[in-house]
Each structure stands twice: as C-alpha cells, then as structure tokens.
Design a protein around this motif. Structure first.
Motif, short mmCIF file in Angstrom:
data_model
loop_
_atom_site.label_atom_id
_atom_site.label_comp_id
_atom_site.label_asym_id
_atom_site.label_seq_id
_atom_site.Cartn_x
_atom_site.Cartn_y
_atom_site.Cartn_z
N MET A 1 0.84 -1.19 0.00
CA MET A 1 0.00 0.00 0.00
C MET A 1 0.88 1.24 0.00
O MET A 1 1.84 1.33 0.77
CB MET A 1 -0.92 0.00 1.23
N THR A 2 0.55 2.20 -0.84
CA THR A 2 1.36 3.41 -0.94
C THR A 2 1.15 4.28 0.29
O THR A 2 0.18 4.16 1.04
CB THR A 2 0.98 4.21 -2.18
N THR A 3 2.08 5.23 0.46
CA THR A 3 1.97 6.19 1.56
C THR A 3 0.71 7.02 1.43
O THR A 3 0.04 7.33 2.42
CB THR A 3 3.21 7.10 1.58
N ALA A 4 0.36 7.40 0.19
CA ALA A 4 -0.83 8.22 -0.03
C ALA A 4 -2.10 7.47 0.39
O ALA A 4 -2.99 8.04 1.03
CB ALA A 4 -0.92 8.63 -1.50
N ALA A 5 -2.19 6.19 0.02
CA ALA A 5 -3.37 5.40 0.40
C ALA A 5 -3.43 5.22 1.91
O ALA A 5 -4.52 5.27 2.51
CB ALA A 5 -3.35 4.05 -0.31
N ALA A 6 -2.28 5.01 2.54
CA ALA A 6 -2.25 4.84 4.00
C ALA A 6 -2.71 6.12 4.70
O ALA A 6 -3.47 6.05 5.68
CB ALA A 6 -0.84 4.47 4.45
N VAL A 14 -10.30 4.06 8.70
CA VAL A 14 -10.65 2.75 8.16
C VAL A 14 -9.41 1.88 8.14
O VAL A 14 -8.35 2.30 7.65
CB VAL A 14 -11.24 2.86 6.74
N HIS A 15 -9.52 0.65 8.67
CA HIS A 15 -8.40 -0.28 8.66
C HIS A 15 -8.46 -1.14 7.40
O HIS A 15 -9.53 -1.57 6.97
CB HIS A 15 -8.43 -1.19 9.89
N ARG A 16 -7.28 -1.41 6.83
CA ARG A 16 -7.23 -2.21 5.61
C ARG A 16 -7.63 -3.65 5.91
O ARG A 16 -7.29 -4.21 6.95
CB ARG A 16 -5.82 -2.18 5.03
N SER A 17 -8.37 -4.23 4.97
CA SER A 17 -8.76 -5.64 5.03
C SER A 17 -8.87 -6.14 3.60
O SER A 17 -8.67 -5.37 2.65
CB SER A 17 -10.09 -5.79 5.79
N PRO A 18 -9.16 -7.42 3.37
CA PRO A 18 -9.27 -7.91 1.99
C PRO A 18 -10.27 -7.09 1.18
O PRO A 18 -11.28 -6.62 1.71
CB PRO A 18 -9.73 -9.36 2.15
N PRO A 19 -10.01 -6.88 -0.12
CA PRO A 19 -10.84 -6.01 -0.95
C PRO A 19 -12.19 -6.65 -1.32
O PRO A 19 -12.37 -7.20 -2.40
CB PRO A 19 -9.98 -5.79 -2.19
N LEU A 79 -8.70 2.73 -4.21
CA LEU A 79 -9.27 1.39 -4.40
C LEU A 79 -8.38 0.52 -5.28
O LEU A 79 -8.19 -0.67 -5.02
CB LEU A 79 -10.67 1.50 -5.01
N ALA A 80 -7.81 1.11 -6.33
CA ALA A 80 -6.88 0.36 -7.18
C ALA A 80 -5.68 -0.10 -6.36
O ALA A 80 -5.21 -1.25 -6.51
CB ALA A 80 -6.44 1.22 -8.35
N ASP A 81 -5.17 0.77 -5.51
CA ASP A 81 -4.01 0.43 -4.68
C ASP A 81 -4.34 -0.69 -3.70
O ASP A 81 -3.48 -1.51 -3.35
CB ASP A 81 -3.56 1.68 -3.93
N LEU A 82 -5.59 -0.76 -3.26
CA LEU A 82 -6.00 -1.79 -2.31
C LEU A 82 -6.30 -3.13 -2.98
O LEU A 82 -6.59 -4.11 -2.29
CB LEU A 82 -7.22 -1.32 -1.54
N GLY A 83 -6.26 -3.18 -4.30
CA GLY A 83 -6.45 -4.44 -5.01
C GLY A 83 -7.78 -4.60 -5.69
O GLY A 83 -8.07 -5.67 -6.25
#
Length: 271
Positions: A1-6, A14-19, A79-83
């Motif tokens: 995940m990029t710095t911008a997305a983080a 929002v915490h990252r999880s499977p897309p 969203l693209a960065d998250l898969g």
C-alpha cells in the motif's frame, strides 16, 4: 500500500482488510462523512487540481473538499491500490434538468468496481444526494442507504440511469455507459465547469457532507441540516462571516487558504 493510500485510510479511520464489498462500503461511507463536497476553487476563480498528487494534497492533507473530479479520482486511485478492479466512468447529470430529458454534458466522474461479490458503483462526489454506500449495478432492485433509497434502470443503447427516491417519487441522478474514460477527458470536464460562463460551480457556492446520522448542505446562503429521520433545520446566513463559519464548523472545511472568499461572497450574495 502506498503512503498516499495509507494517509487516506488513516484520515477516514478505516483499517485495511481484503478487498471485498464490506471494505468498499466502509470506505465510501467514511469518505462521504469525512471529506466534504465543495466548489470553493471554481467559485473563487481557481482551477481545481486534476492530478493524483494535487488532489491528495488538498483533500487528504489540507482539510479541504472538492467536486466529483477530485473526490472520485482520489477514491478510484486508493481502491486500485488496495487491489480492487476499478474502471473510471463519466455520467450525464439529469438531476435538476428542466425538462428532465434535456441534453446534458458528460461531467460527472464516478467509479465502477468489480469484486468477487459482483459489480458495484461508488461515488463520493455528488454533493447533497450522493449515495453513501456502494451500489450494486443491477437493474430494478431498490437499494436503501441510511439517507435515501436508490435503484438502477436501463436506458436506450445499453446505458444505465441512477435514480433516487425522494418526496416526489423517483428522480434520475445521472445516465452513463460502461466505456472506460481516460484522464484527459476528466481534465477537460474539470476545465469546462471551472471556466464556462454558464457553469453553476462558478456562479454559486455549494457544499455538503453526509454522515450516517445527518446530511449537511450549504446552497449559497442557505444551510440545511437533515437527520436520518427526515427532520430538517434550515438557517439563512446573513453575512460572509456567517457563511465562512458554516463552512468551517458544519462542513469541516479550512477556509484559511481560500483567497478572496469573502469578497466573492459579497459580490454574489451580499451586494
């Protein structure tokens, strides 16, 4: 995940999880609740940013909002960065047209998202009637959100129309097809709405922010706060200072860097 997305997910809480669909809904809901819709740049004669870096600097780091070209570019890129498999789309806005089938320009950006659970659209840039969850791209079924109920219908030549149910029944929001749209077309649409003499984004102030409990809108000098049960409080703002206060306190917008705002408000609303 990029710095911008983080940084974006951190801003939204929002915490990252499977897309999947669940994460998609969490992101769209939090985006609309956190980053306001506003047209302060074109209203004051400034060209809004169109690049990913420029949009992130404004919407994620500067406590500002923007319009569809900014919100939905940011959402698309994250969203693209998250898969997610994402496709940028453009619609012709019908809401507010008179007559309802009058020709409209292709000036609303949003995103198509394909997941293992189906095909959805997401939109964080439609102002006061934006859907605050992902909507499944299927014709017919009603899709309720905390603020309103939406549905998709088919139109001529294989197109689609997004409809929202209001007090007067179903109303078209925008029509579109599923042809991917390149960045150059969005840059052209942004420039057109920022410069065309007839663009309402140049001639009037609009802002909105929607949480699960309330939708707050500013239309010129009228501030409206509508709760999920339909109750509405309306306030007529009587000076540029009160408008600025509403933007800061109710919409969460840092107006400190918006040069010429009070002068523009006086010119348009308080002459």
């Amino acid at each position: 995940m990029t710095t911008a997305a983080a940084a974006y997910l951190d801003l939204l809480g929002v915490h990252r999880s499977p897309p999947d669909r669940a994460l998609l809904d969490r992101i769209v809901t939090a985006h609309n609740a956190t980053i306001p819709f506003e047209n302060l740049d074109p209203f004051t004669g400034v060209d809004p940013p169109t690049t990913s870096d420029g949009i992130a600097a404004k919407l994620v780091h500067a406590r500002r909002g923007g319009w569809c070209f900014e919100h939905n570019r940011l959402l698309h890129d994250v969203l693209a960065d998250l898969g997610y498999r994402v496709t940028p789309l453009v619609g012709r806005v019908r809401l507010g047209l008179a007559p309802a089938d009058a020709p409209a320009s292709r000036t609303h950006r949003f995103t198509l998202v394909d997941t293992i659970e189906g095909r959805f659209t997401v939109d964080a840039g439609f102002g006061s009637t934006v859907p605050t969850t992902a909507l499944q791209l299927v014709a017919g079924p009603e899709q309720p959100t905390p603020q309103a109920t939406y549905r998709y219908a088919r139109v001529d030549h294989g197109g689609w129309v997004l409809q929202r149910r209001g007090s007067g029944g179903w109303a078209d929001q925008y029509v579109f097809d599923l042809v991917p749209v390149p960045d150059v077309d969005f840059a052209m649409g942004s420039w057109y709405l920022a410069h065309h003499p007839g663009s309402h984004f140049r001639t009037g102030l609009v802002a909105a922010r929607t949480t699960p409990r309330r939708r707050t809108t500013l239309d010129g000098t009228r501030l409206t706060v509508r709760t999920a049960d339909g109750t509405a409080q309306r306030h007529d703002l009587t000076s540029p200072a009160r408008v600025r206060d509403a933007l800061e306190e109710h919409l969460g917008i840092d107006t400190g860097g918006v040069a010429g705002l009070e002068e523009r408000l006086r010119e348009v609303y308080f002459r």
